[in-house]
Design an enzyme around this catalytic site. Structure first.
Site, mmCIF file in Angstrom:
data_model
loop_
_atom_site.group_PDB
_atom_site.id
_atom_site.type_symbol
_atom_site.label_atom_id
_atom_site.label_comp_id
_atom_site.label_asym_id
_atom_site.label_seq_id
_atom_site.Cartn_x
_atom_site.Cartn_y
_atom_site.Cartn_z
ATOM 1 C CG HIS A 1 -2.696 8.623 -5.401
ATOM 2 N ND1 HIS A 1 -2.339 8.430 -4.077
ATOM 3 C CD2 HIS A 1 -3.452 7.558 -5.746
ATOM 4 C CE1 HIS A 1 -2.875 7.303 -3.656
ATOM 5 N NE2 HIS A 1 -3.549 6.747 -4.636
ATOM 6 C CG HIS B 1 -1.219 2.598 -7.202
ATOM 7 N ND1 HIS B 1 -0.635 3.802 -7.493
ATOM 8 C CD2 HIS B 1 -2.381 2.877 -6.549
ATOM 9 C CE1 HIS B 1 -1.399 4.783 -7.018
ATOM 10 N NE2 HIS B 1 -2.459 4.243 -6.450
#
Length: 333
Positions: free
Chosen positions: A219, A57
């Site tokens: 995700h 991320h």
């Protein structure tokens, strides 16, 4: 799969070494377990602000370690929660008598492992509190969560609580401020393509050439619905409506608008979308007073974007404007 990597199992370790080499003036990296710590930690008399989660991320969370933001970040493997011993190492590296606040995104593994680390810290007579951010309005429950997911609002939460800790606020005050931010920040995202986790080697989901996943998680978790691709005006209007109507945000509200790339969406498209969002909010009488545009909480190479709105007041605006010096965010007062 085509990626600029060596062995998939070594991606996070090698990336962290590169981060340390590029920003040695701001941070240092401890290995085994992996922890990113601000260069001058521990800072005497200061509340430590710590966050973390699975890698993939970036720049969240390691890119936000430094003055005015995080004291430490705990990176797990790609899309995998860090272990309690790694969180405990971050606490030990940064925390003194002023205590620490753990910022946890609402994913089951993150919540459990940070909670366990906090309990271990308490056994060592350290005052460690935790808050859980769950700003994603897309779905109530998802693949990795019970309840809403923690997404783009995490960036704003880390900046504002980090600024409060930097100016010397107490742990009680920093925790209360964090809960205030969590209560008035909302986000939603959309995916045009899926990410590919290095050790998996194939996209995490399949989208047809004319399909968009609306309400995607960071995700690659499923969203609200799969919709036909549509022009930016219509797509951004969907995003704005979903976020505004959830809190709800109202005419006269002052807000920070965060327009985020999920990794592969270029800035030319992101600024286009941001301009549309500003216009739509103005039409609703919502005043955008602060802005952040760019890839700040990503999902590897996912093509897509997210919108985050935070309701502002004078205190939150002052803390957002406060100096920050990290790898990914930096400005002076």
């Amino acid at each position: 799969m085509k990626k600029i990597i060596n062995e998939p199992a070594d991606v996070v370790t090698e990336s962290l070494r590169g981060l340390a080499a590029a920003h040695a003036d701001i941070l240092r990296v401890q290995e085994d377990p992996a922890v990113v710590v601000r260069a001058d930690a521990p800072v005497a008399g200061k509340v430590a602000v710590i966050s973390g989660g699975g890698s993939g991320h970036e720049p969240l969370h390691g890119g936000f370690v430094g003055l005015g933001m995080l004291d430490a970040a705990v990176p797990g493997a790609v899309f995998t929660s860090p272990t309690p011993d790694a969180v405990q190492a971050a606490i030990r590296a940064t925390t003194g008598e002023a205590g620490a606040l753990l910022i946890v995104k609402n994913y089951t593994g993150d919540v459990l492992n940070f909670e366990t680390a906090g309990e271990l810290a308490a056994a060592e007579d350290l005052d460690v509190r935790s808050v859980v951010i769950d700003d994603d309005v897309a779905v109530a429950d998802s693949t990795f969560t019970a309840g809403r997911r923690g997404v783009g609002g995490t960036v704003l939460l880390e900046k504002i609580t980090g600024a409060a800790a930097e100016r010397g606020d107490s742990l009680d005050a920093v925790e209360a401020l964090a809960r205030k931010v969590i209560g008035q920040v909302r986000s939603i995202g959309v995916a045009l393509t899926a990410p590919t986790v290095p050790h998996v080697g194939e996209p995490s989901f399949a989208l047809g050439p004319g399909e968009i996943e609306f309400g995607i998680g960071i995700h690659g978790e499923p969203g609200r619905e799969r919709i036909p691709a549509e022009p930016a005006d219509a797509l951004v209007a969907r995003l704005v409506q979903a976020v505004v109507e959830d809190l709800p945000f109202e005419r006269g509200d002052r807000v920070l608008l965060f327009t985020n790339s999920m990794g592969a969406t270029p800035l030319v498209e992101l600024y286009l979308a941001h301009g549309i969002a500003e216009r739509l909010l103005a039409d609703r009488g919502i005043m955008v007073e602060r802005r952040l545009v760019g890839p700040y909480i990503t999902s590897l190479e996912m093509q897509g974007m997210s919108l985050t709105l935070l309701r502002l007041d004078d205190e939150l605006t002052e803390l957002w404007d406060a100096p920050v010096n990290t790898a990914a965010l930096r400005w002076k007062a």
